[in-house]
Design a protein around this motif. Sequence first.
Motif, PDB file in Angstrom:
ATOM      1  N   THR A 171       0.857  -1.186   0.000  1.00  0.00           N
ATOM      2  CA  THR A 171       0.000   0.000   0.000  1.00  0.00           C
ATOM      3  C   THR A 171       0.889   1.232   0.000  1.00  0.00           C
ATOM      4  N   PRO A 172       0.749   2.087  -0.976  1.00  0.00           N
ATOM      5  CA  PRO A 172       1.625   3.259  -1.010  1.00  0.00           C
ATOM      6  C   PRO A 172       1.415   4.151   0.213  1.00  0.00           C
ATOM      7  N   ILE A 173       2.488   4.725   0.692  1.00  0.00           N
ATOM      8  CA  ILE A 173       2.434   5.594   1.869  1.00  0.00           C
ATOM      9  C   ILE A 173       1.795   6.907   1.461  1.00  0.00           C
ATOM     10  N   PRO A 174       0.778   7.351   2.195  1.00  0.00           N
ATOM     11  CA  PRO A 174       0.128   8.624   1.837  1.00  0.00           C
ATOM     12  C   PRO A 174       1.067   9.802   2.027  1.00  0.00           C
ATOM     13  N   ASP A 175       0.702  10.898   1.401  1.00  0.00           N
ATOM     14  CA  ASP A 175       1.504  12.099   1.489  1.00  0.00           C
ATOM     15  C   ASP A 175       1.472  12.646   2.920  1.00  0.00           C
ATOM     16  N   PHE A 176       2.558  13.291   3.335  1.00  0.00           N
ATOM     17  CA  PHE A 176       2.646  13.755   4.725  1.00  0.00           C
ATOM     18  C   PHE A 176       1.572  14.787   5.045  1.00  0.00           C
ATOM     19  N   VAL A 177       1.017  15.448   4.038  1.00  0.00           N
ATOM     20  CA  VAL A 177      -0.011  16.467   4.273  1.00  0.00           C
ATOM     21  C   VAL A 177      -1.261  15.838   4.863  1.00  0.00           C
ATOM     22  N   SER A 178      -1.515  14.568   4.506  1.00  0.00           N
ATOM     23  CA  SER A 178      -2.725  13.905   4.998  1.00  0.00           C
ATOM     24  C   SER A 178      -2.682  13.660   6.497  1.00  0.00           C
TER      25      SER A 178
END
Length: 450
Positions: free
Chosen positions: A418-425
Motif C-alpha cells: 500500500t503506497p504511503i500517503p503524502d505527509f499532508v494527509s
Amino acid sequence: KLSVLDNKFDLLAITETNINETHKNLYSIPGYTSIFSSKYPNKHKGSGIGIYLNEHFTGSIINELTMICPGIETLFIDVSHKGQNFIYGVVYRPPSGKLKTFFQQLEKIFSILANKETGVQSIICGDFNVNLLKSDPNKSKFENIFFGNCFVPTISLPTHEKPGCDPSCIDNIFVSDVDNVVGSGLLSDVKISHHYPTICFYDILDPVAQNDSVTEECVPPRYDYCETHIIEFNSQLSHKLSAEEFSADELGFAKFIECINSTMENCFRVCPETLKKSRRNRIENPWISNGVINSINYKNFLYEKWKKSKNKKNKMGNSQLYEKYKNYRKKLRNLIKSAKNMFYSKKFDKCQGNNKKTWALINELRGKSLSKSKCSFLVNGDLVKDRRIIANEFNKYFASVAQDLNENALKSENLPITPIPDFVSFIGKRVNDSLFLEPCSITELERIIN
C-alpha cells in the motif's frame, strides 16, 4: 636556480625572510602561491617565515599551529592535492631563544597535531638551531620530542658551515611516515648565507593511484626479528659473503645489497598463513618466545589427542588424557603471563623518567592505544583505502536501504504494497478562529469585589 630545473619542487620553505606578510607579493615566484607570516615586531633581522606552494596545490594556514614568539616562529598549512591531504609546517628558532621555552612550544604543537584527523601525514622542516651532530642533553631532549611523536629526521649531514666554527646539522626535515621518503639530502652547490638548502622527495599518492597500484597481495609483509632468526641470518650471510665475490663498483655494491636483502627475506619474513593460525606469535605478542610457541603446539597436540578419545559411549573421553591436557594448559597460561609481565617490566624501566612514553605504554596495556591499521574495502570491485571514499560509500548504502527495500518489494508480485500517503494527509485541519485572553486589570478586580 629554480628556472633551470626540469621538475619544480612542490613546496619551498624559507626562514628569516625579514619581511612582513603584507610584502609577500613583492617576492612572488611564477608558478607558486606565496604564504608568509609576519616577522616578530620591532625585530629587523632574523625573523619571518615564508612558504611557496605549487599552484596546482591548495593550502590554508592552520592558525592554532602558527605562532610568532621571541623563542620560536612557526607557520603550518593544510595542503590538499587530488583528494590527498597532508600538513606542512616550518619552524624557526632564533639562536638567542631559550631552549626550555622552545621545547615546551614543540610539545604543544605535537599535542595539537595528535588531536588532528588520524592518518594525515605531516612534514615539519626548518632551522631549529639544535645541532644533531653534537652529543648533549639539549640534543637528546630535542630528538626525544620528535621520536616520541613518531617523526623521523631525513637529514644527517652538516647543513651549516661557518669560518672558525665546526660544521653543524641545525636544519632538518622531519616526516611522520618515513616509508614514503624517496630520497633526501643537501644542495651543496647552492649555499645561502652559511646554510645549505635541504631537500626531501616525499611520495604522497592520491587515492586513485593507490587503488591502481594495489596487487592481489594486499597484506603487508611481516618480519620476526627473534634471536633464533638473527643467528640464522648471521650464519647464512657469512656463508654467502665468503662464497660470493663483489667488485669495487656500483654493480658490485648493488649485488652486495641484493645479497643482504634476499637473506633478510629468507630469514626474517613471516609467512601470512602462519600469522592466521594463532595470535600467539612474536608479531602480535613480542613476549612469545620460540620455546613458548613449541609449548603451545604441544598443548594443541594434547588437546587433539584427548579429543580423539571421545566417543558416543564416553563423551568426556579419556580422563587421564584430559587431566594431562588441563594441567599443561594451566602451567602454560602462567608461563605466558609471567613472560608478558617481564616484557612490560623491562619496557617500563626503559621509559623511566619519560612521562609521555610511560603513559603511552599504560594506554597500550589498557587497550586504549591508537590503531595504526589502515582499513580497506571493496567498492564496486575496486579495493579502496581512502577513508573519505569509504565513509561516503557507507553513507550511500545506509541512506538507500529503505528505498532499495521498497523497490524490491514493488517488484515482488506476491507481496501487496500500500503506497504511503503524502505527509499532508497526517496534518489536521487548520483552525481559523483563535482564542485570546486579556490580562486582568485593577479596575476589573475592584468591580468584581464590589
